[in-house]
Design an enzyme around this catalytic site. Structure first.
Site, PDB file in Angstrom:
ATOM      1  N   CYS A  97       0.910  -1.196   0.000  1.00  0.00           N
ATOM      2  CA  CYS A  97      -0.111   0.175   0.058  1.00  0.00           C
ATOM      3  C   CYS A  97       0.932   1.302   0.005  1.00  0.00           C
ATOM      4  O   CYS A  97       1.869   1.190   0.665  1.00  0.00           O
ATOM      5  CB  CYS A  97      -0.954   0.131   1.104  1.00  0.00           C
ATOM      6  SG  CYS A  97      -2.024  -1.371   1.303  1.00  0.00           S
ATOM      7  N   ARG A 130       4.001  -0.309  -4.694  1.00  0.00           N
ATOM      8  CA  ARG A 130       3.578  -0.949  -3.667  1.00  0.00           C
ATOM      9  C   ARG A 130       2.152  -1.694  -3.660  1.00  0.00           C
ATOM     10  O   ARG A 130       1.836  -2.361  -2.546  1.00  0.00           O
ATOM     11  CB  ARG A 130       3.778   0.082  -2.431  1.00  0.00           C
ATOM     12  CG  ARG A 130       4.792   1.098  -2.390  1.00  0.00           C
ATOM     13  CD  ARG A 130       4.923   1.933  -1.141  1.00  0.00           C
ATOM     14  NE  ARG A 130       4.670   1.387  -0.094  1.00  0.00           N
ATOM     15  CZ  ARG A 130       5.514   1.006   0.831  1.00  0.00           C
ATOM     16  NH1 ARG A 130       6.816   1.117   0.542  1.00  0.00           N
ATOM     17  NH2 ARG A 130       5.243   0.632   1.775  1.00  0.00           N
ATOM     18  N   TRP A 134      -2.683  -2.656  -1.764  1.00  0.00           N
ATOM     19  CA  TRP A 134      -2.574  -4.028  -2.073  1.00  0.00           C
ATOM     20  C   TRP A 134      -3.355  -4.720  -0.917  1.00  0.00           C
ATOM     21  O   TRP A 134      -2.997  -4.744   0.318  1.00  0.00           O
ATOM     22  CB  TRP A 134      -1.188  -4.477  -1.857  1.00  0.00           C
ATOM     23  CG  TRP A 134      -0.850  -5.567  -2.325  1.00  0.00           C
ATOM     24  CD1 TRP A 134      -0.493  -6.176  -3.583  1.00  0.00           C
ATOM     25  CD2 TRP A 134      -0.530  -6.698  -1.561  1.00  0.00           C
ATOM     26  NE1 TRP A 134      -0.109  -7.448  -3.399  1.00  0.00           N
ATOM     27  CE2 TRP A 134      -0.227  -7.848  -2.243  1.00  0.00           C
ATOM     28  CE3 TRP A 134      -1.024  -7.336  -0.152  1.00  0.00           C
ATOM     29  CZ2 TRP A 134      -0.175  -9.298  -1.703  1.00  0.00           C
ATOM     30  CZ3 TRP A 134      -0.628  -8.553   0.317  1.00  0.00           C
ATOM     31  CH2 TRP A 134      -0.318  -9.569  -0.365  1.00  0.00           C
ATOM     32  N   ASN A 161      -1.444   2.084   5.851  1.00  0.00           N
ATOM     33  CA  ASN A 161      -0.705   0.857   5.027  1.00  0.00           C
ATOM     34  C   ASN A 161      -0.219  -0.075   6.341  1.00  0.00           C
ATOM     35  O   ASN A 161       0.350   0.426   7.463  1.00  0.00           O
ATOM     36  CB  ASN A 161       0.668   1.697   4.503  1.00  0.00           C
ATOM     37  CG  ASN A 161       1.738   0.489   4.186  1.00  0.00           C
ATOM     38  OD1 ASN A 161       2.905   0.917   4.121  1.00  0.00           O
ATOM     39  ND2 ASN A 161       1.495  -0.502   4.212  1.00  0.00           N
ATOM     40  N   GLY A 162      -0.401  -1.324   6.303  1.00  0.00           N
ATOM     41  CA  GLY A 162      -0.189  -1.998   7.590  1.00  0.00           C
ATOM     42  C   GLY A 162      -1.357  -3.194   7.741  1.00  0.00           C
ATOM     43  O   GLY A 162      -2.159  -3.097   7.016  1.00  0.00           O
ATOM     44  N   GLU A 204      16.009 -18.159 -10.280  1.00  0.00           N
ATOM     45  CA  GLU A 204      15.781 -16.718 -10.207  1.00  0.00           C
ATOM     46  C   GLU A 204      15.218 -16.516 -11.829  1.00  0.00           C
ATOM     47  O   GLU A 204      14.195 -15.769 -11.961  1.00  0.00           O
ATOM     48  CB  GLU A 204      16.979 -16.026 -10.271  1.00  0.00           C
ATOM     49  CG  GLU A 204      17.086 -14.553 -10.493  1.00  0.00           C
ATOM     50  CD  GLU A 204      15.697 -13.714  -9.383  1.00  0.00           C
ATOM     51  OE1 GLU A 204      15.256 -14.414  -8.648  1.00  0.00           O
ATOM     52  OE2 GLU A 204      15.630 -12.656 -10.006  1.00  0.00           O
ATOM     53  N   LYS A 207      11.612 -15.010 -12.601  1.00  0.00           N
ATOM     54  CA  LYS A 207      11.359 -14.051 -13.346  1.00  0.00           C
ATOM     55  C   LYS A 207      10.066 -14.066 -14.252  1.00  0.00           C
ATOM     56  O   LYS A 207       9.269 -13.344 -14.495  1.00  0.00           O
ATOM     57  CB  LYS A 207      12.474 -13.192 -13.958  1.00  0.00           C
ATOM     58  CG  LYS A 207      13.732 -12.779 -13.325  1.00  0.00           C
ATOM     59  CD  LYS A 207      13.257 -11.440 -12.895  1.00  0.00           C
ATOM     60  CE  LYS A 207      12.410 -11.500 -11.363  1.00  0.00           C
ATOM     61  NZ  LYS A 207      13.466 -11.301 -10.168  1.00  0.00           N
ATOM     62  N   GLU A 245       6.493 -14.607 -12.542  1.00  0.00           N
ATOM     63  CA  GLU A 245       6.164 -13.211 -11.838  1.00  0.00           C
ATOM     64  C   GLU A 245       5.563 -12.237 -12.873  1.00  0.00           C
ATOM     65  O   GLU A 245       4.621 -11.727 -12.698  1.00  0.00           O
ATOM     66  CB  GLU A 245       7.446 -12.530 -11.451  1.00  0.00           C
ATOM     67  CG  GLU A 245       7.784 -12.654  -9.854  1.00  0.00           C
ATOM     68  CD  GLU A 245       8.765 -11.723  -9.677  1.00  0.00           C
ATOM     69  OE1 GLU A 245       8.795 -11.224  -8.461  1.00  0.00           O
ATOM     70  OE2 GLU A 245       9.993 -11.703 -10.170  1.00  0.00           O
ATOM     71  N   HIS A 263      14.846 -36.789 -11.000  1.00  0.00           N
ATOM     72  CA  HIS A 263      13.981 -37.321  -9.993  1.00  0.00           C
ATOM     73  C   HIS A 263      12.498 -36.776 -10.018  1.00  0.00           C
ATOM     74  O   HIS A 263      11.827 -36.509  -8.905  1.00  0.00           O
ATOM     75  CB  HIS A 263      14.712 -36.942  -8.626  1.00  0.00           C
ATOM     76  CG  HIS A 263      15.886 -37.796  -8.321  1.00  0.00           C
ATOM     77  ND1 HIS A 263      15.992 -38.919  -8.249  1.00  0.00           N
ATOM     78  CD2 HIS A 263      17.164 -36.946  -8.585  1.00  0.00           C
ATOM     79  CE1 HIS A 263      17.387 -39.246  -8.309  1.00  0.00           C
ATOM     80  NE2 HIS A 263      18.217 -38.180  -8.355  1.00  0.00           N
ATOM     81  N   LYS A 303       5.943  -4.725  -4.586  1.00  0.00           N
ATOM     82  CA  LYS A 303       7.520  -4.521  -4.615  1.00  0.00           C
ATOM     83  C   LYS A 303       7.829  -4.646  -3.074  1.00  0.00           C
ATOM     84  O   LYS A 303       9.020  -5.034  -2.810  1.00  0.00           O
ATOM     85  CB  LYS A 303       7.722  -3.463  -4.966  1.00  0.00           C
ATOM     86  CG  LYS A 303       9.191  -3.000  -5.260  1.00  0.00           C
ATOM     87  CD  LYS A 303       9.819  -3.144  -6.459  1.00  0.00           C
ATOM     88  CE  LYS A 303      11.375  -3.156  -6.519  1.00  0.00           C
ATOM     89  NZ  LYS A 303      11.652  -4.601  -6.988  1.00  0.00           N
TER      90      LYS A 303
HETATM   91  C1  G6P Z   1       8.556  -8.938  -3.200  1.00  0.00           C
HETATM   92  C2  G6P Z   1       8.872  -8.438  -4.385  1.00  0.00           C
HETATM   93  C3  G6P Z   1      10.316  -9.210  -4.812  1.00  0.00           C
HETATM   94  C4  G6P Z   1      11.242  -9.412  -3.779  1.00  0.00           C
HETATM   95  C5  G6P Z   1      10.709  -9.617  -2.396  1.00  0.00           C
HETATM   96  C6  G6P Z   1      11.686  -9.382  -1.403  1.00  0.00           C
HETATM   97  O1  G6P Z   1       7.982 -10.091  -3.335  1.00  0.00           O
HETATM   98  O2  G6P Z   1       8.051  -8.450  -5.458  1.00  0.00           O
HETATM   99  O3  G6P Z   1      10.931  -8.595  -5.921  1.00  0.00           O
HETATM  100  O4  G6P Z   1      12.606 -10.086  -4.139  1.00  0.00           O
HETATM  101  O5  G6P Z   1       9.520  -9.193  -2.272  1.00  0.00           O
HETATM  102  O6  G6P Z   1      11.634  -8.333  -0.930  1.00  0.00           O
HETATM  103  P1  G6P Z   1      12.846  -7.400  -0.448  1.00  0.00           P
HETATM  104  O7  G6P Z   1      12.701  -5.850  -0.456  1.00  0.00           O
HETATM  105  O8  G6P Z   1      13.082  -7.914   1.098  1.00  0.00           O
HETATM  106  O9  G6P Z   1      14.307  -7.692  -1.265  1.00  0.00           O
END
Ligand code: G6P
Length: 612
Positions: free
Chosen positions: A2, A27, A73, A99-100, A485, A489, A492, A508, A607
């Site tokens: 948020c 956010r 969010w 926010n929270g 990773e 990506k 996501e 396996h 994010k």
């Molecule tokens: C969210 C973001 C990711 C990030 C993760 C951890 O899921 O979308 O891109 O890797 O949080 O966030 P941080 O800020 O702790 O790296």
């Protein structure tokens, strides 16, 4: 999660808030809303993005020099118009953004319902604004005191801003567990979840600390008290952020801009820290705790998402080079599984935002057991940076695209420096290997530049696989975390199901999935496990799988077997992740764009995950 923005001053609040909300959309972006005071309070809110809010407002009254705005969010209550913020108190005298998570909102809601209040939304926020209003009326006190008393009854996390109809010259903001920054202009104040909505108006900011309440009154000095009513002298800092850093700079998406920024952000993350001539690494933050880290019986690495993947790379690096046992843990698991932690442990907490709730809670747990916390964060002054005993910042600059790219490579760069420095101090690395890795690390920005030149070829490969329904990513050794990773990506941002696997583990289970329909991305660069990976590729080919291989420049063997290859420069095994992840980021980006996905704001994600 948020985003919140608020303004009080002499300008029209609406444009400031809308622009600010757009900057904070990373956010959360499932609903948005704004409240403006123009004699009365006008609240506009709706499901969808900030642009939907603008459309919804159309030609309605947007006047007012004081206002609050929110992009959401969802945690409590589905994303819809009613649950969108701001929320008003039942009397209509107060409006609030939040926010929270208010953890005891259920109990508070029951209590208020018993007193005859009826609620419109399913949110915890509405409960809090009702509570503040209730206390204010009952005790006949001003807004600041009512907010203070209410927050004493609240358990959980909050960053809130409250506006009062009867007093159009005051905003009250408070925070605990969610970030909040106040911008101080000439006869005006700004409030936001981070500095990006503020930067173009003022560089003077105050980061609110835990359980602090800020009183922003027209033509009056900023006043800060704690929820225990202790007066605080505001600490005004100058922002180092630049406007260009948070704009797209000619790229179609932030993600693409951030991928292309990596030669620079990797360089910035080692700048001033390495001296090639002298063969030294200087990490300011480590010095004070060097003995402790050197003598650690084990290192525990915690993080979430992409940061956890960077942690896995660090495990390989630290064990390989510095010979210290390392455990890598998801912060969310670590904090709840009653882990064994002692004073001899060093915990490295990795976080781009520095605000991830699970990582923060895991740090507090480890700290309470006496462990030393070393933070690797991108956002200066963030909660995790402040909660750590020591640390090293990654200098990736602001990362706006929700899918992390440049933050990952910056994290890996800093973690490589930590591993090398530790290895040097412990005497676990030969001089020649140390120098080789350090020298090659200094060349990585140029190597990444070279990989980026393959963008068009990668875009072409993306066009072939954009309609695939599944992807498998394989790697061994240092390339295993890269496979994870790469898969993350893709899922996501393109919503294609993808799995990352250690190449040898494929037999396996995942091998059963392989057929003509299944593209398999293999990181098959020269180095430690090359021949083994070649065998794994053969296993895939034998089952008619299609291979997209990331190979070392000049490779012959894999090129003959793979359907598509992307070359990366030859580099020491330990540095492979920094170059081999780049094509995977680009592949996901192009596939997502071709599928018409919102690359910078993928559905359901945010994010900065400030809720557990
Ligand atoms: C969210 C973001 C990711 C990030 C993760 C951890 O899921 O979308 O891109 O890797 O949080 O966030 P941080 O800020 O702790 O790296």
């Amino acid at each position: 999660m948020c985003g919140i923005v608020a303004y009080i001053g002499n300008r029209e609040a609406y444009p400031v808030i809308i622009k600010g909300l757009k900057r904070l959309e990373y956010r959360g972006y499932d609903s948005a809303g704004i409240a403006l005071m123009d004699g009365e309070i006008n609240v506009y809110k709706c499901k969808g993005k900030v642009s939907d809010l603008e459309e919804h407002i159309g030609s309605k009254n947007i006047n007012g020099t004081i206002g609050i705005g929110h992009t959401r969010w969802a945690t409590h209550g589905v994303p819809n118009d009613v649950n969108a913020h701001p929320h008003s108190s039942e009397s209509g005298n107060l409006v609030m953004i939040h926010n929270g998570i208010i953890e005891n909102y259920g109990t508070l809601k029951k209590e208020l319902s018993r007193l005859g209040y009826t609620f419109e939304s399913d949110t915890d926020t509405e409960v809090l604004v009702y509570l503040i209003d209730h206390i204010q009326q009952k005790e006949n006190i001003d807004l600041v005191e009512a907010v203070r008393l209410a927050l004493n009854e609240v358990a959980g996390a909050y960053a809130i801003v409250v506006m009062e109809k009867q007093h159009p010259d005051i905003l009250v903001a408070a925070k605990k567990g969610s970030p909040m920054v106040i911008g101080i202009g000439k006869d005006e104040y700004f409030v936001a979840s981070d500095a990006s909505p503020i930067i173009e108006y003022t560089k003077n900011v105050v980061y609110l600390e835990e359980e602090e309440i800020a009183v922003l009154e027209r033509n009056k000095e900023l006043k800060i008290i704690t929820i225990k009513n202790k007066k605080i002298t505001p600490y005004i800092q100058e922002l180092e952020l630049h406007l260009e850093a948070i704009e797209k700079g000619g790229f179609d998406h932030f993600m693409l801009k951030e991928i292309f920024e990596q030669p620079r952000s990797i360089l910035d993350s080692m700048r001033g820290r390495i001296n090639i001539e002298k063969g030294t690494i200087q990490l300011g933050g480590i010095q004070e705790y060097l003995e402790k880290i050197k003598n650690a019986e084990r290192i525990i690495i915690i993080g979430c998402g992409t940061s956890w993947h960077a942690g896995l790379v660090a495990e390989y690096l630290i064990e390989d080079l510095a010979r210290v046992p390392v455990e890598v843990e998801y912060a969310s698991e670590f904090r709840y599984r009653n882990p064994i932690i002692s004073e001899k442990d060093v915990v490295i907490a990795i976080s781009q935002s520095g605000e991830t709730a699970d990582t923060l809670a895991a740090i507090e747990l480890a700290k309470s057991k006496g462990a030393t916390i070393f933070g690797v964060c991108n956002v200066a002054g963030s909660s995790i940076a402040r909660a750590s005993h020591a640390g090293a910042y990654t200098h990736a600059g602001p990362e706006i695209g929700v899918a992390s790219t440049k933050a990952f490579t910056a994290q890996v760069t800093v973690l490589t420096l930590i591993a090398l420095s530790l290895a040097q101090h412990k005497g676990t690395i030969t001089k020649s290997r140390f120098h080789q890795i350090l020298n090659e690390l200094a060349l990585v920005p140029n190597m990444v530049e070279r990989v980026l030149q393959n963008n068009e070829q990668i875009e072409y490969i993306a066009s072939i696989f954009k309609d695939a329904r599944n992807f498998l990513y394989l790697g061994r050794g240092y390339s295993f975390p890269v496979a994870l990773e790469g898969a993350l990506k893709l899922k996501e941002i393109s919503y294609i199901h993808a799995e990352g696997y250690p190449a040898a583990e494929m037999k396996h289970g995942p091998i059963a999935l392989i057929d003509e329909e299944m593209p398999v991305v293999v990181i098959a660069t020269k180095g430690g496990n090359y021949e083994k990976v070649v065998s794994n590729i053969q296993e895939v080919k034998a089952r008619k799988g299609t291979i997209i291989a990331v190979v070392t420049e000049g490779d012959v063997q894999v090129k003959e077997m793979a359907d598509y290859v992307i070359e990366v420069p030859e580099v020491d095994d330990a540095l492979i992740p920094l170059v081999s992840v780049i094509p995977l980021q680009l592949l996901s980006y192009h596939i997502a764009v071709m599928r018409g996905c919102n690359v910078d704001q993928p559905r359901n994600l945010a994010k900065s995950v400030t809720v557990e």
